[in-house]
Motif scaffolding. Structure first.
Motif, PDB file in Angstrom:
ATOM      1  N   GLY A 137     -15.244 -21.959 -45.358  1.00 31.59           N
ATOM      2  CA  GLY A 137     -13.769 -21.836 -44.949  1.00 31.59           C
ATOM      3  C   GLY A 137     -12.912 -20.555 -45.560  1.00 31.59           C
ATOM      4  N   ALA A 138     -13.593 -19.998 -46.292  1.00 32.20           N
ATOM      5  CA  ALA A 138     -12.745 -18.682 -46.765  1.00 32.20           C
ATOM      6  C   ALA A 138     -13.339 -17.485 -46.262  1.00 32.20           C
ATOM      7  CB  ALA A 138     -13.247 -18.655 -48.320  1.00 32.20           C
ATOM      8  N   PRO A 139     -11.945 -16.912 -45.767  1.00 34.14           N
ATOM      9  CA  PRO A 139     -12.428 -15.467 -45.002  1.00 34.14           C
ATOM     10  C   PRO A 139     -13.264 -14.646 -46.144  1.00 34.14           C
ATOM     11  CG  PRO A 139     -10.014 -15.416 -45.742  1.00 34.14           C
ATOM     12  CD  PRO A 139     -10.781 -16.920 -45.977  1.00 34.14           C
ATOM     13  N   VAL A 140     -14.414 -13.932 -45.360  1.00 35.69           N
ATOM     14  CA  VAL A 140     -15.294 -12.912 -46.250  1.00 35.69           C
ATOM     15  C   VAL A 140     -14.687 -11.340 -45.905  1.00 35.69           C
ATOM     16  CG1 VAL A 140     -17.429 -12.217 -46.700  1.00 35.69           C
ATOM     17  CG2 VAL A 140     -17.182 -14.567 -46.366  1.00 35.69           C
ATOM     18  N   CYS A 141     -14.582 -11.221 -44.474  1.00 36.28           N
ATOM     19  CA  CYS A 141     -14.345  -9.922 -43.972  1.00 36.28           C
ATOM     20  C   CYS A 141     -13.999  -9.927 -42.523  1.00 36.28           C
ATOM     21  CB  CYS A 141     -15.631  -9.118 -44.125  1.00 36.28           C
ATOM     22  SG  CYS A 141     -16.981  -9.451 -42.941  1.00 36.28           S
ATOM     23  N   CYS A 142     -13.145  -8.855 -42.363  1.00 31.36           N
ATOM     24  CA  CYS A 142     -12.948  -8.585 -40.860  1.00 31.36           C
ATOM     25  C   CYS A 142     -13.922  -7.993 -40.139  1.00 31.36           C
ATOM     26  CB  CYS A 142     -11.710  -7.683 -40.594  1.00 31.36           C
ATOM     27  SG  CYS A 142     -11.159  -7.342 -38.966  1.00 31.36           S
ATOM     28  N   THR A 143     -14.301  -8.479 -39.160  1.00 29.53           N
ATOM     29  CA  THR A 143     -15.545  -7.652 -38.328  1.00 29.53           C
ATOM     30  C   THR A 143     -15.023  -7.379 -37.013  1.00 29.53           C
ATOM     31  OG1 THR A 143     -17.335  -9.033 -39.345  1.00 29.53           O
ATOM     32  CG2 THR A 143     -17.945  -8.067 -37.376  1.00 29.53           C
ATOM     33  N   GLU A 144     -15.588  -6.296 -36.482  1.00 27.24           N
ATOM     34  CA  GLU A 144     -14.972  -5.569 -35.245  1.00 27.24           C
ATOM     35  C   GLU A 144     -16.487  -5.050 -34.700  1.00 27.24           C
ATOM     36  OE1 GLU A 144     -11.749  -2.563 -35.582  1.00 27.24           O
ATOM     37  OE2 GLU A 144     -11.937  -3.248 -37.764  1.00 27.24           O
ATOM     38  N   TYR A 145     -16.445  -5.288 -33.254  1.00 22.21           N
ATOM     39  CA  TYR A 145     -17.874  -4.957 -32.705  1.00 22.21           C
ATOM     40  C   TYR A 145     -17.564  -4.076 -31.446  1.00 22.21           C
ATOM     41  CZ  TYR A 145     -20.508  -8.625 -34.766  1.00 22.21           C
ATOM     42  OH  TYR A 145     -21.097  -9.638 -35.788  1.00 22.21           O
ATOM     43  N   TYR A 146     -17.977  -2.802 -31.315  1.00 21.53           N
ATOM     44  CA  TYR A 146     -17.549  -2.302 -30.224  1.00 21.53           C
ATOM     45  C   TYR A 146     -19.227  -2.228 -29.409  1.00 21.53           C
ATOM     46  CZ  TYR A 146     -13.160  -1.374 -32.535  1.00 21.53           C
ATOM     47  OH  TYR A 146     -12.125  -1.603 -33.275  1.00 21.53           O
ATOM     48  N   ILE A 147     -19.045  -2.819 -28.333  1.00 24.74           N
ATOM     49  CA  ILE A 147     -20.480  -2.888 -27.409  1.00 24.74           C
ATOM     50  C   ILE A 147     -20.385  -2.070 -26.304  1.00 24.74           C
ATOM     51  CG2 ILE A 147     -22.101  -4.611 -26.558  1.00 24.74           C
ATOM     52  CD1 ILE A 147     -20.558  -6.657 -28.130  1.00 24.74           C
ATOM     53  N   ASN A 148     -21.477  -1.102 -26.125  1.00 20.57           N
ATOM     54  CA  ASN A 148     -21.841  -0.426 -25.198  1.00 20.57           C
ATOM     55  C   ASN A 148     -21.587  -1.268 -23.781  1.00 20.57           C
ATOM     56  OD1 ASN A 148     -23.179   1.171 -22.827  1.00 20.57           O
ATOM     57  ND2 ASN A 148     -24.220   2.100 -24.382  1.00 20.57           N
ATOM     58  N   ARG A 149     -20.651  -0.598 -22.983  1.00 26.18           N
ATOM     59  CA  ARG A 149     -20.483  -1.363 -21.601  1.00 26.18           C
ATOM     60  C   ARG A 149     -21.688  -1.681 -20.918  1.00 26.18           C
ATOM     61  NH1 ARG A 149     -17.964   3.398 -17.406  1.00 26.18           N
ATOM     62  NH2 ARG A 149     -19.576   4.604 -17.623  1.00 26.18           N
ATOM     63  N   THR A 150     -22.792  -0.809 -20.939  1.00 29.34           N
ATOM     64  CA  THR A 150     -24.189  -1.317 -20.437  1.00 29.34           C
ATOM     65  C   THR A 150     -24.533  -2.682 -20.849  1.00 29.34           C
ATOM     66  OG1 THR A 150     -24.846   0.975 -20.480  1.00 29.34           O
ATOM     67  CG2 THR A 150     -26.330  -0.618 -20.258  1.00 29.34           C
ATOM     68  N   PHE A 151     -24.248  -3.095 -22.013  1.00 23.30           N
ATOM     69  CA  PHE A 151     -24.563  -4.216 -22.647  1.00 23.30           C
ATOM     70  C   PHE A 151     -23.354  -5.157 -22.748  1.00 23.30           C
ATOM     71  CE2 PHE A 151     -27.148  -1.054 -24.744  1.00 23.30           C
ATOM     72  CZ  PHE A 151     -28.285  -1.083 -23.945  1.00 23.30           C
ATOM     73  N   ALA A 152     -22.317  -5.111 -22.227  1.00 23.52           N
ATOM     74  CA  ALA A 152     -20.948  -5.824 -22.288  1.00 23.52           C
ATOM     75  C   ALA A 152     -21.083  -7.336 -21.759  1.00 23.52           C
ATOM     76  CB  ALA A 152     -19.813  -5.313 -21.652  1.00 23.52           C
ATOM     77  N   ALA A 153     -22.345  -7.610 -20.913  1.00 24.01           N
ATOM     78  CA  ALA A 153     -22.377  -9.140 -20.497  1.00 24.01           C
ATOM     79  C   ALA A 153     -22.794  -9.958 -21.732  1.00 24.01           C
ATOM     80  CB  ALA A 153     -23.653  -9.015 -19.390  1.00 24.01           C
ATOM     81  N   VAL A 154     -23.203  -9.300 -22.872  1.00 25.33           N
ATOM     82  CA  VAL A 154     -23.191 -10.425 -23.891  1.00 25.33           C
ATOM     83  C   VAL A 154     -22.025 -11.049 -24.417  1.00 25.33           C
ATOM     84  CG1 VAL A 154     -25.140  -8.972 -24.925  1.00 25.33           C
ATOM     85  CG2 VAL A 154     -22.977  -8.735 -25.781  1.00 25.33           C
ATOM     86  N   GLY A 155     -20.903 -10.464 -23.971  1.00 28.84           N
ATOM     87  CA  GLY A 155     -19.753 -11.036 -24.257  1.00 28.84           C
ATOM     88  C   GLY A 155     -19.345 -12.413 -23.937  1.00 28.84           C
ATOM     89  N   ARG A 156     -19.967 -13.104 -22.599  1.00 30.01           N
ATOM     90  CA  ARG A 156     -19.801 -14.369 -22.414  1.00 30.01           C
ATOM     91  C   ARG A 156     -20.717 -15.296 -22.886  1.00 30.01           C
ATOM     92  NH1 ARG A 156     -23.718 -12.043 -18.817  1.00 30.01           N
ATOM     93  NH2 ARG A 156     -25.956 -13.460 -18.611  1.00 30.01           N
ATOM     94  N   LEU A 157     -21.397 -14.963 -23.934  1.00 31.23           N
ATOM     95  CA  LEU A 157     -22.296 -15.593 -24.868  1.00 31.23           C
ATOM     96  C   LEU A 157     -21.596 -16.103 -26.245  1.00 31.23           C
ATOM     97  CD1 LEU A 157     -25.977 -14.423 -24.132  1.00 31.23           C
ATOM     98  CD2 LEU A 157     -24.617 -16.276 -23.136  1.00 31.23           C
ATOM     99  N   LEU A 158     -20.549 -14.993 -26.617  1.00 35.98           N
ATOM    100  CA  LEU A 158     -20.120 -15.120 -27.753  1.00 35.98           C
ATOM    101  C   LEU A 158     -19.510 -16.337 -28.488  1.00 35.98           C
ATOM    102  CD1 LEU A 158     -19.244 -11.263 -28.283  1.00 35.98           C
ATOM    103  CD2 LEU A 158     -21.500 -12.237 -28.687  1.00 35.98           C
ATOM    104  N   GLN A 159     -18.816 -17.016 -27.637  1.00 38.96           N
ATOM    105  CA  GLN A 159     -17.930 -18.151 -28.040  1.00 38.96           C
ATOM    106  C   GLN A 159     -18.917 -19.087 -28.466  1.00 38.96           C
ATOM    107  OE1 GLN A 159     -14.917 -18.561 -28.483  1.00 38.96           O
ATOM    108  NE2 GLN A 159     -14.029 -16.600 -27.451  1.00 38.96           N
ATOM    109  N   ARG A 160     -20.268 -19.119 -27.894  1.00 39.24           N
ATOM    110  CA  ARG A 160     -21.297 -20.282 -28.547  1.00 39.24           C
ATOM    111  C   ARG A 160     -22.042 -19.620 -29.515  1.00 39.24           C
ATOM    112  NH1 ARG A 160     -21.014 -20.191 -22.983  1.00 39.24           N
ATOM    113  NH2 ARG A 160     -23.125 -19.470 -22.991  1.00 39.24           N
TER     114      ARG A 160
END
Length: 245
Positions: A137-160
C-alpha cells in the motif's frame, strides 16, 4: 523505432513470418516454406531470406537443420539474460513484487521535453503509460512506460496485468528482448510527483532510464522509474579480472 523497409528488407520478412507464427499460420511442429518458396513469395534474394530466418532463430521461434528445413519450435520458457550489472530476472522480480496502479494510458507523439526525458526521437509515436508501483500500500516509485507503437496492442492487457510489460511484448509478438540498457541519475522530485509519492517537493530521488531492445535492434520500450532516495538501493559487486591492472 521505425525501420525503413528499403534498407532492412530482411527485417520486414522476419516480422511477417514472426507474426504468422504467433498467429498460428505456422503452428509449433510445422515447417516453414523452403528458402526458394520464400524467395518467390517475398521477391527477395536467398541472402535476405537466410537473414530473416536467422532472426527467427535468435527469437527461439524456429530451428533449422541441413536437409531438414526450418521447423517451428516451442518458445523457450526462460527470462534469464546476461548483463553487465544485473540480470533481466532482477527486473522481473521487482516489477512482479510491486503492484502497479495505472494513472494514464494514451498514444502520444514525442516532443522536445519527452525526447530529453526518454532518449526517443522527436516525432515518434508510442503508447505512454504512467502510474505508481506500491508495496503493502505504500508508493515505491513513479513508473512511466513508452511502448513502441508496433507493440502498442499490449495496452489492452495492462489493466489486468501487474507484472513487467516486456514479457507481454515477447509473447504477443514473438520477439526477444536481448538487451536492456540502464542509466541512473540523481534528480529532484517535482511538486506533483512529491504529492503522489508522499515526499517533500525538491527532495532527492533516483531516476532509472531503461531502454529495451529486440534482436532486430529495435527499441521495444523505454521505462522511466523515479524512486525517492530513501526507497531505493542499487548495489553491485566488482571483481578484478585476472591479468588486468
Amino acid at each position: 523505432m521505425t525501420i525503413s523497409p528499403t534498407e532492412h528488407r530482411y527485417l520486414q520478412v522476419a516480422r511477417t513470418l514472426r507474426k504468422e507464427i504467433v498467429d498460428g499460420v505456422y503452428p509449433v511442429g510445422s515447417q516453414l516454406p523452403t528458402e526458394h518458396e520464400l524467395c518467390e513469395r517475398f521477391e527477395v534474394s536467398r541472402y535476405t531470406i537466410r537473414e530473416a530466418l536467422r532472426r527467427l532463430r535468435d527469437d527461439n521461434l524456429v530451428s533449422s537443420r541441413p536437409r531438414a528445413g526450418t521447423l517451428v519450435v516451442p518458445r523457450a520458457a526462460t527470462n534469464s539474460y546476461a548483463q553487465d550489472v544485473m540480470s533481466i530476472n532482477d527486473l522481473l522480480a521487482f516489477a512482479t513484487g510491486a503492484q502497479f496502479t495505472i494513472e494514464s494510458n494514451a498514444m502520444v507523439t514525442i516532443d522536445d521535453d519527452m525526447a530529453e526525458h526518454t532518449g526517443l526521437a522527436v516525432g515518434e509515436q508510442c503508447l505512454a503509460v504512467r502510474g505508481y508501483r506500491q508495496i503493502d500500500g505504500a508508493p515505491v516509485c513513479c513508473t512511466e512506460y513508452y511502448i513502441n507503437r508496433t507493440f502498442a496492442a499490449v495496452g489492452r492487457l495492462l489493466q489486468r496485468h501487474s507484472g513487467p510489460i516486456f514479457p507481454l511484448i515477447e509473447d504477443l509478438f514473438g520477439v526477444s528482448i536481448t538487451e536492456v540498457h540502464q542509466e541512473i541519475s540523481a534528480v529532484l522530485v517535482t511538486p506533483g510527483l512529491a504529492a503522489a509519492l508522499n515526499v517533500a517537493p525538491a527532495s532527492a530521488a533516483l531516476r532509472m532510464l531503461r531502454t529495451y531492445t529486440t534482436s532486430d535492434g529495435e527499441v521495444a520500450q523505454v521505462t522511466v522509474n523515479t524512486h525517492p532516495s530513501d526507497r531505493f538501493r542499487h548495489s553491485m559487486t566488482m571483481r578484478r579480472v585476472k591479468g588486468q591492472p
